[in-house]
Design an enzyme around this catalytic site. Structure first.
Site, PDB file in Angstrom:
ATOM      1  N   ARG A 119      -3.829  -1.582  -5.733  1.00 26.03           N
ATOM      2  CA  ARG A 119      -2.966  -2.769  -5.687  1.00 26.03           C
ATOM      3  C   ARG A 119      -3.405  -3.717  -6.806  1.00 26.03           C
ATOM      4  O   ARG A 119      -4.501  -3.571  -7.346  1.00 26.03           O
ATOM      5  CB  ARG A 119      -3.073  -3.463  -4.339  1.00 26.03           C
TER       6      ARG A 119
ATOM      7  N   LYS B  83       0.828  -1.201   0.000  1.00 25.95           N
ATOM      8  CA  LYS B  83       0.000   0.000   0.000  1.00 25.95           C
ATOM      9  C   LYS B  83       0.866   1.256   0.000  1.00 25.95           C
ATOM     10  O   LYS B  83       0.654   2.187  -0.782  1.00 25.95           O
ATOM     11  CB  LYS B  83      -0.894  -0.030   1.244  1.00 25.95           C
TER      12      LYS B  83
ATOM     13  N   ARG C 183      -3.347   3.091   9.005  1.00 29.19           N
ATOM     14  CA  ARG C 183      -3.700   1.783   8.450  1.00 29.19           C
ATOM     15  C   ARG C 183      -2.466   0.903   8.294  1.00 29.19           C
ATOM     16  O   ARG C 183      -1.366   1.402   8.053  1.00 29.19           O
ATOM     17  CB  ARG C 183      -4.351   1.960   7.073  1.00 29.19           C
TER      18      ARG C 183
ATOM     19  N   TYR D 199      12.464 -34.273 -18.831  1.00 27.14           N
ATOM     20  CA  TYR D 199      11.008 -34.134 -18.777  1.00 27.14           C
ATOM     21  C   TYR D 199      10.489 -34.315 -17.355  1.00 27.14           C
ATOM     22  O   TYR D 199      11.194 -34.826 -16.483  1.00 27.14           O
ATOM     23  CB  TYR D 199      10.338 -35.163 -19.700  1.00 27.14           C
TER      24      TYR D 199
ATOM     25  N   CYS E 135       8.803 -38.940 -12.281  1.00 24.35           N
ATOM     26  CA  CYS E 135       7.426 -39.427 -12.418  1.00 24.35           C
ATOM     27  C   CYS E 135       6.710 -39.498 -11.076  1.00 24.35           C
ATOM     28  O   CYS E 135       5.585 -39.977 -11.002  1.00 24.35           O
ATOM     29  CB  CYS E 135       7.378 -40.759 -13.150  1.00 24.35           C
TER      30      CYS E 135
ATOM     31  N   GLY F 181      -5.964 -10.477   7.153  1.00 24.59           N
ATOM     32  CA  GLY F 181      -5.970 -10.876   8.557  1.00 24.59           C
ATOM     33  C   GLY F 181      -5.368  -9.834   9.487  1.00 24.59           C
ATOM     34  O   GLY F 181      -5.264 -10.043  10.690  1.00 24.59           O
TER      35      GLY F 181
ATOM     36  N   SER G  30      14.275 -42.472 -14.265  1.00 21.63           N
ATOM     37  CA  SER G  30      13.059 -41.727 -13.952  1.00 21.63           C
ATOM     38  C   SER G  30      12.972 -41.658 -12.434  1.00 21.63           C
ATOM     39  O   SER G  30      12.970 -42.695 -11.756  1.00 21.63           O
ATOM     40  CB  SER G  30      11.843 -42.445 -14.529  1.00 21.63           C
TER      41      SER G  30
ATOM     42  N   MET H  18      -4.676  -5.756  11.121  1.00 24.79           N
ATOM     43  CA  MET H  18      -5.471  -4.820  11.919  1.00 24.79           C
ATOM     44  C   MET H  18      -6.405  -3.960  11.060  1.00 24.79           C
ATOM     45  O   MET H  18      -6.093  -3.644   9.928  1.00 24.79           O
ATOM     46  CB  MET H  18      -4.521  -3.894  12.662  1.00 24.79           C
TER      47      MET H  18
ATOM     48  N   HIS I 158      -2.340 -43.965  -1.425  1.00 26.85           N
ATOM     49  CA  HIS I 158      -2.856 -44.633  -2.616  1.00 26.85           C
ATOM     50  C   HIS I 158      -4.055 -43.880  -3.196  1.00 26.85           C
ATOM     51  O   HIS I 158      -4.126 -43.586  -4.388  1.00 26.85           O
ATOM     52  CB  HIS I 158      -3.251 -46.073  -2.266  1.00 26.85           C
TER      53      HIS I 158
END
Ligand code: PEP
Ligand code: MG
Length: 908
Positions: A365, A50, A120, A876, A856, A129, A789, A131, A481
């Site tokens: 913002r 801000k 502020r 990859y 993987c 969250g 892998s 003040m 699983h």
């Protein structure tokens, strides 16, 4: 859209003697006003989001009421000193209040021409969250009279004063808002009015008197009449709020770390409640829900922000109403939209006040947005030449794409959340409760929609999981699983919901004080972990044009390939549509659970001679071949990595007596024989037991059957004119000798098939790196393996020594105490497991510079892990089909960032 609270003011006693610039060396306060600012937009670390933007807007110049920002570092100092303001800070504050006085031509504490300020909070990232604002600082018994005369509006003056006492009492001194509210209601009742706005100046005077008494009673002293006392205490309260429970929790939930504190913004008040020519409002420069390029704002005439929060009046839509109220203001706001977007190159969320026809900007913002809006805005901004392609790519958070890939619950729907578990596989699912996989299959067959509710699932449940709308488990973590398989299937799953008690025997589920049976419908949200009562309505996801565009751009910049983990032709097809460039992991065990196949599999496991085992395997061969052929066809020449059998054999056998007896009968065995074999295969810790390549070492004929199926399918595909690139992958290897031992069988089998079929196909022989020893000896293993892998699910399990399936019993404590920053089964532990990966890649490539390396494990679809994979030079990543677009975008982010183009850009 809810409007938020607004701007600032101040009061009584004069600023006193002009102080000199604060303490030596450290500059803690940055001024902005009258077109000049000491701070700038790139100082968010020090001035908070801000503060940095207020400084920047002042310079544009946009009409920002003058003020100053106290740095985040000062908050750190305050908290380090256990709640003591640094020496010299208040002198610096006084010096800057004097500058506001000059810029506004008003004086703090001057009865005749008072300056009032707001105080502020403002951290680097927006933190709801934190003040609340304290407005109207500087008012006292004398100044309120002056303000009343000056504005000719005593009602306004006393209303402002009572708000200050309330806000200061509540926010700074912890005197509950309810106590003030009680007095306000009493006065309204006495006057016979329903609304605050119906109270006149005298009524509000009475409210002020009552508020002061409440304050004195609860705080133990009179409401401070000195403006600087009010200001100093408000500043301290903001600093304190940084370490308040709300703020700590917010940072924890939003993964906000490494910040020093919050900044404090003190700013001259402007008023939207000075009459019918005044207003207050909030707006986004574009629609944050859809991304559409239209002004998106609301305002209230003659009001302060809290009026909206209190729900007294409904705000008006700027698009339809503001022009009717004031053409001038509406035109100014549309011009502001343009200026803000051109300046910040992003959609802005801003607050404004119109005081007697004059527009003031109170904050701006980057606007929070949905994934759909993020994608559209990024593409539109590029087309409008406000940003380039790489910036557009970086603007879209890869993880957020999940929202675009699955149906979601209608955000407008009313829901009754019963409990929460882990958000294991995103998506919305609604169905009746089934207690076993078998029941799920039966009931789905009869036309029902089912949520499978289990303590934990096992491979044998795959059929039931497949047909269910969603899966809910009461134990197990993010790589249990249920979680892994559900993500692979794109089936919504909430795992490890400890609040769900399952009584399979009586077919009851207890959640809190409610009990549900098989006829009850529940809804689960796999993206949030919520478990809800009844049928919550859903909306279908749609892949829009801009989404395709962003993916196209991402593919242009990424260097990492993206494959998928898939076990069926359907998986392959889905993943191809999402842009997969091969299969990185085909888990063959999932192919054995079809009723016919499982019977042959069990016959194989129960065989007592090698001949009998081979006979049973021969029955499985055609199924395997069919599956592989189907996958090869779908993948149309792209590489397919097929992993040979991995799970311990007991997972394929029935564990209850009735099923064991039935199996025995069908195989001409005694129930004892089956029971004994189950007991023989029982392992205390099957994850470290007779599984992976260890099975093939004991029973090479299983490997032979699978290799034969792969090679035969490849030859068949080749004959049908389809290019094939099979990669045969051995799981759970720990030593080179294991791999050498199994290579002999693999090559012999392949050669035998080539001879029989009188043709050859190319294939690769490689391994998973899942055991730390394999990673450490990668240089040696690469002498045999043609590719690696990284099975980072097992590698994480074995490196940490945490069981994948039971980790959720203690992981929440580790996260709460920040012993671990995040679940290492979700996001790769770069400092530990990651170093094993890096070591293995580097050493493997010292042996074979062309060694193909991929990942993987589940981490292949996690954006932070994908970035690591890019940086260590993997070829990859492979992930579940529904995560392929996420991985493609994350790979582009990694490539752009490592090329230095995205330097300093953060999505937060
Ligand atoms: C792994 O261990 O990372 C892996 C991909 O194998 P699985 O999850 O099947 O054990
Ligand atoms: Mg594994």
């Amino acid at each position: 859209m809810a409007m938020k609270k607004k701007s600032p003011p101040a009061k009584a006693k004069s600023a006193g003697k002009r102080p000199s610039v604060a303490s030596k060396g450290i500059k803690r306060v940055y001024f902005f006003g009258n077109g000049k600012a000491e701070g700038s937009a790139d100082m968010k670390d020090l001035l908070g989001g801000k503060g940095a933007n207020l400084a920047d807007m002042t310079k544009v110049p946009l009409p920002v009421p003058p003020g100053f920002t106290i740095t985040t570092e000062t908050c750190g100092e305050y908290n380090d000193a256990k709640g003591k303001l640094p020496k010299g800070l208040m002198e610096e504050v006084r010096f800057n209040v004097a500058k506001i006085e000059k810029a506004s031509a008003k004086t703090f504490g001057d009865v005749n021409n008072p300056l009032l300020v707001a105080c502020r909070s403002g951290a680097k990232v927006s933190m709801p969250g934190m003040m609340d604002t304290v407005l109207n600082i500087g008012l006292n018994d004398a100044v309120v009279e002056g303000l009343s005369k000056l504005t000719g509006n005593p009602r306004f003056a006393y209303d402002s004063y009572r708000r200050l006492i309330n806000m200061f009492g509540d926010t700074v001194k912890g005197c509950d808002h309810e106590h003030f509210e009680h007095e306000l209601s009493a006065v309204k009742k006495a006057r016979g009015v329903a609304l605050d706005t119906d109270l006149n100046a005298d009524d509000l005077k009475e409210v002020v008197a009552r508020y002061k008494k409440v304050y004195e009673h609860h705080v133990g002293e009179a409401f401070p009449q000195d403006g600087f006392t009010q200001l100093e205490e408000s500043i301290e309260a903001v600093f304190r709020s940084w370490m308040g429970d709300r703020a700590i929790k917010y940072r924890e939930l939003n993964d906000i770390r490494g910040l020093r504190g919050t900044a404090v913004n003190v700013q001259s008040m402007v008023y939207g409640n000075m009459g019918d020519d005044s207003a207050t409002g909030v707006a986004f420069t574009r629609n944050p829900s859809t991304g559409e390029n239209i002004f998106y704002g609301e305002f209230l005439v003659n009001a302060q922000g809290e009026d909206v929060v209190a729900g007294i009046r409904t705000p008006l839509d700027c698009n339809t109403e503001m022009g009717k109220w004031s053409q001038k203001s509406w035109k100014e706001l549309l011009a502001v939209k343009k200026t803000l977007e051109a300046r910040y190159k992003d959609v802005q969320d801003f607050e404004f006040t119109i005081e007697r026809g004059k527009l003031y900007m109170l904050q701006t913002r980057n606007g929070k947005r949905t994934a759909a809006a993020a994608v559209r805005i990024a593409v539109d901004f590029t087309k409008e030449k406000l940003i380039d392609e790489t910036t557009a790519i970086l603007r879209v958070d890869p993880a957020s794409l999940d929202q675009l890939l699955h149906p979601t619950f209608d955000p407008k729907a009313i829901k009754n959340v019963l409990t929460r578990g882990l958000p294991a596989s995103p998506g919305a699912a609604v169905g009746a409760i089934a207690f076993t996989a078998e029941e799920a299959e039966r009931r789905v067959g009869a036309g029902e929609k089912i949520i499978l509710v289990r303590r934990e699932t096992e491979p044998a449940d795959i059929g039931g999981m497949h047909v269910s709308e969603g899966i809910l488990t009461s134990t197990g973590g993010m790589t249990s699983h249920a979680a892994v398989v559900a993500r692979g299937m794109g089936t919504p799953c909430v795992a490890g919901a400890g609040g769900v008690q399952i009584d399979v025997k009586n077919r009851l589920v207890k959640i809190g004080d409610k009990t549900f049976g098989p006829t009850h419908i529940i809804s689960i949200n796999g993206g949030t972990g919520e478990v809800m009562e009844g049928s919550v309505p859903t909306v279908e996801a749609s892949l829009t044009g801009p989404f395709a565009q962003i993916m196209k751009w991402a593919d242009k910049y990424r260097t990492l390939k993206v494959r998928t983990n898939g076990d069926t032709p359907t998986d392959a097809k889905v993943a191809r549509n999402f842009g997969a460039e091969g299969i990185g992991l085909c888990r063959t065990e999932h192919m054995f659970f079809d009723p016919e196949r499982i019977h042959n599999m069990r016959e194989m496991i129960l065989a007592t001679t090698i001949e009998a085992r081979k006979a049973a395997l021969a029955k499985l061969l055609p199924y395997q071949r069919e599956d592989f052929l189907g996958i090869f066809k779908e993948m149309k020449g792209l590489p397919v990595t097929i992993r040979l059998l991995d799970p311990p054999l007991h997972e394929f056998l029935p564990h209850n007596e009735k099923d064991q007896a039935e199996l025995a009968k069908s195989l001409n065995l005694s129930p004892e024989q089956v029971k004994n074999r189950v007991a023989q295969l029982h392992e205390a810790n099957p994850m470290l037991g007779h599984r992976g390549d260890r099975l093939a070492i004991t029973y090479p004929e299983i490997l032979e059957m699978q290799v034969r199926a792969i090679i035969e399918a490849a030859i068949e595909a080749k004959k049908a004119g389809i290019k094939v690139l099979p990669e045969i992958m051995i799981p759970l290897v720990g030593t080179k000798k294991e791999l050498d031992f199994l290579k002999k069988y693999t090559v012999e089998t392949a050669e035998a098939v080539f001879k029989e079929k009188k043709t050859r196909v190319e294939y690769l022989y490689g391994t998973m790196i899942e055991v730390p020893r394999a990673a450490i000896t990668a240089g040696e293993i690469a002498e045999t393996a043609e590719f690696f892998s990284f099975g980072t699910n097992d590698l994480t399990q074995m490196t940490f020594g945490y069981s994948r399936d039971d980790v959720n019993s203690f992981l929440p404590d580790y996260l709460k105490h920040e012993i671990l920053e995040r679940d290492p089964f979700q996001s790769l532990d770069i400092t530990g497991v990651g170093q094993l990966v890096k070591w293995a890649v580097d050493n493997g490539r010292k042996t074979n510079k062309d060694l193909k390396c991929g990942i993987c494990g589940e981490h292949g679809g996690d954006p932070a892990s994908v970035e690591f994979c890019h940086n260590v030079g993997l070829n990859y990543v492979s992930c579940s089909p529904y995560r392929v677009p996420i991985a493609r975008l994350a790979a582009a982010h990694a490539a752009i960032k490592s090329s230095g183009k995205g330097k300093g850009y953060s999505l937060k």
